[in-house]
Design an enzyme around this catalytic site. Structure first.
Site, PDB file in Angstrom:
ATOM      1  N   ASP A 167      39.803  34.044  35.016  1.00  0.00           N
ATOM      2  CA  ASP A 167      38.386  34.028  35.382  1.00  0.00           C
ATOM      3  C   ASP A 167      37.544  34.965  34.525  1.00  0.00           C
ATOM      4  O   ASP A 167      36.460  35.373  34.917  1.00  0.00           O
ATOM      5  CB  ASP A 167      38.208  34.373  36.867  1.00  0.00           C
ATOM      6  CG  ASP A 167      36.845  33.966  37.400  1.00  0.00           C
ATOM      7  OD1 ASP A 167      36.234  33.047  36.812  1.00  0.00           O
ATOM      8  OD2 ASP A 167      36.379  34.567  38.383  1.00  0.00           O
ATOM      9  N   ASP A 205      41.045  26.503  34.912  1.00  0.00           N
ATOM     10  CA  ASP A 205      40.079  27.251  34.088  1.00  0.00           C
ATOM     11  C   ASP A 205      40.681  27.920  32.860  1.00  0.00           C
ATOM     12  O   ASP A 205      39.954  28.483  32.053  1.00  0.00           O
ATOM     13  CB  ASP A 205      39.326  28.315  34.897  1.00  0.00           C
ATOM     14  CG  ASP A 205      38.354  27.717  35.902  1.00  0.00           C
ATOM     15  OD1 ASP A 205      38.119  26.498  35.845  1.00  0.00           O
ATOM     16  OD2 ASP A 205      37.832  28.455  36.745  1.00  0.00           O
ATOM     17  N   ASP A 357      34.154  29.496  48.845  1.00  0.00           N
ATOM     18  CA  ASP A 357      33.982  30.016  47.495  1.00  0.00           C
ATOM     19  C   ASP A 357      33.477  31.460  47.528  1.00  0.00           C
ATOM     20  O   ASP A 357      33.436  32.128  46.503  1.00  0.00           O
ATOM     21  CB  ASP A 357      32.972  29.169  46.717  1.00  0.00           C
ATOM     22  CG  ASP A 357      33.442  27.735  46.547  1.00  0.00           C
ATOM     23  OD1 ASP A 357      34.649  27.521  46.349  1.00  0.00           O
ATOM     24  OD2 ASP A 357      32.594  26.815  46.614  1.00  0.00           O
TER      25      ASP A 357
END
Length: 377
Positions: A167, A205, A357
């Site tokens: 991230d 990701d 989230d």
């Protein structure tokens, strides 16, 4: 997460592993177990009365991946929505018995939202995330899931999520301390895969968000991902490994394919194809079109396919690009290994609906009011 990310999971989000959260939670939330899984889009039970309110522990810290650009594809028709609600549970995908939504369902049988959440989310198979760096217990935890699937003759979906620099240091930061440690962690993960069918969604990701890395760091990460794919498939030849393609509102297909190629996604020794839309909201039609373009640009054998996260994309992405628990979203197509679409191998629930989230609850925790909103839209 940074701009355009997939809204993955805060430090483990989706149906995963998160030991970082504390025990301070309201009655509307359930604590995440070490590994979780889950999500019958059956006709909706009676809705609760207007007097039912949701106790939420809002957090200013979003769950992970960042906003993506909105989708231009219109929402599914009413007819399609009705069909999606009556889709049966997949007879082939595995529903792991330990998950936050199942914990909530078991503990809240008298809640007016119970029937909706139980029938439309908790009964569905969903991915099991491994997002903490705990190498000593990893093999046993992975084996518990894969052996459970094998015992039922069903296919589990696993998400290793521990790449260093995860991230880009954002909301879901964490993972292994360095790539050598990560390589060893993946080897232990692979040791738990068993010999049955299993789907591995490798590091959400990790490719699409690689812009934040220096050129040298990117090369090193991609080499480690290619190695991971080889290790997983060598450990279990029946494992199907998919690499990160972001989503249709993020990188251009050519750019994404070039990175994927460097990460080993075009090689059958490492890869069975790509995945997209993890924890995001873009419509299935947009993702099908995007994934086919990425696969065309990627090259490799015709056997390479794509899997799409449809857990929350029933209404498409919000027009304003909001990614953190946006209002007005709904459940997407039920998980299945029979999509009827060329080169699309599966629709999966990688993100477990109802796991926040970070805006409707603490990142990665199950929030019943959010789950009910998704399931009853």
């Amino acid at each position: 997460m940074v701009v355009a990310a997939s809204v993955v999971v805060a430090t483990g989000a989706v149906a995963g592993v998160l030991s970082a959260f504390d025990d301070r939670r309201g009655p509307d939330q359930a604590r995440r177990p070490e590994t979780s899984a889950s999500p019958l889009l059956a006709p909706l039970p009676a809705a609760p009365s207007e007097s039912v309110s949701a106790t939420e522990s809002a957090s200013p810290t979003p769950a992970t991946s960042a906003p993506g650009t909105p989708s231009s594809t219109p929402s599914p028709s009413r007819t399609r929505k009705k069909q999606e609600r009556t889709t049966p549970v997949s007879p082939r995908l595995y529903r792991h018995p330990d998950s936050q939504v199942l914990d909530w369902v078991r503990a809240n049988s008298g809640d007016p939202r119970h029937a909706v959440i139980a029938s439309r989310i908790a009964d569905q198979p969903a991915a099991v995330w491994f997002a903490d760096y705990s190498p000593d217990t990893l093999t046993a935890r992975v084996a518990a899931v894969t052996s459970g699937g094998a015992a039922q003759g069903r296919v589990p979906v696993l998400v290793p999520y521990a790449i260093p620099g995860r991230d880009c240091g954002g909301y879901s930061q964490g993972g292994a301390p360095d790539l050598d440690a990560y390589d060893a962690w993946i080897d232990r993960f692979a040791d738990g895969l068993g010999s049955g069918e299993v789907i591995v969604v490798l590091e959400p990701d990790s490719v699409a968000q690689a812009e934040c890395l220096s050129a040298g760091e990117r090369v090193d990460r991609f080499a480690s991902l290619a190695r991971a794919g080889r290790a997983l498939k060598a450990a279990n030849p029946r494992a199907r490994v998919y690499f990160d393609a972001g989503h249709s509102g993020w990188n251009a297909p050519g750019k994404q394919a070039a990175w994927l190629r460097q990460a080993g996604a075009a090689s059958p020794e490492s890869s069975d194809g790509i995945f997209s839309n993890v924890s995001n909201f873009h419509t299935t039609a947009d993702e099908v079109a995007y994934d086919r373009r990425v696969l065309d640009e990627l090259g490799g054998p015709e056997s390479l396919g794509a899997v799409i996260d449809t857990s929350r994309n029933g209404n498409g992405a919000p027009p304003d690009g909001t990614w953190c628990d946006p209002a007005g979203r709904k459940l997407g197509r039920a998980p299945t290994l029979s999509t009827g679409e060329d080169r699309i191998d599966a629709y999966l629930w990688v993100k477990l609906p109802g796991e926040s989230d970070g805006c409707k609850g603490k990142p990665g925790t199950f929030t019943a009011s959010y789950a009910y909103d998704l399931a009853s839209s």
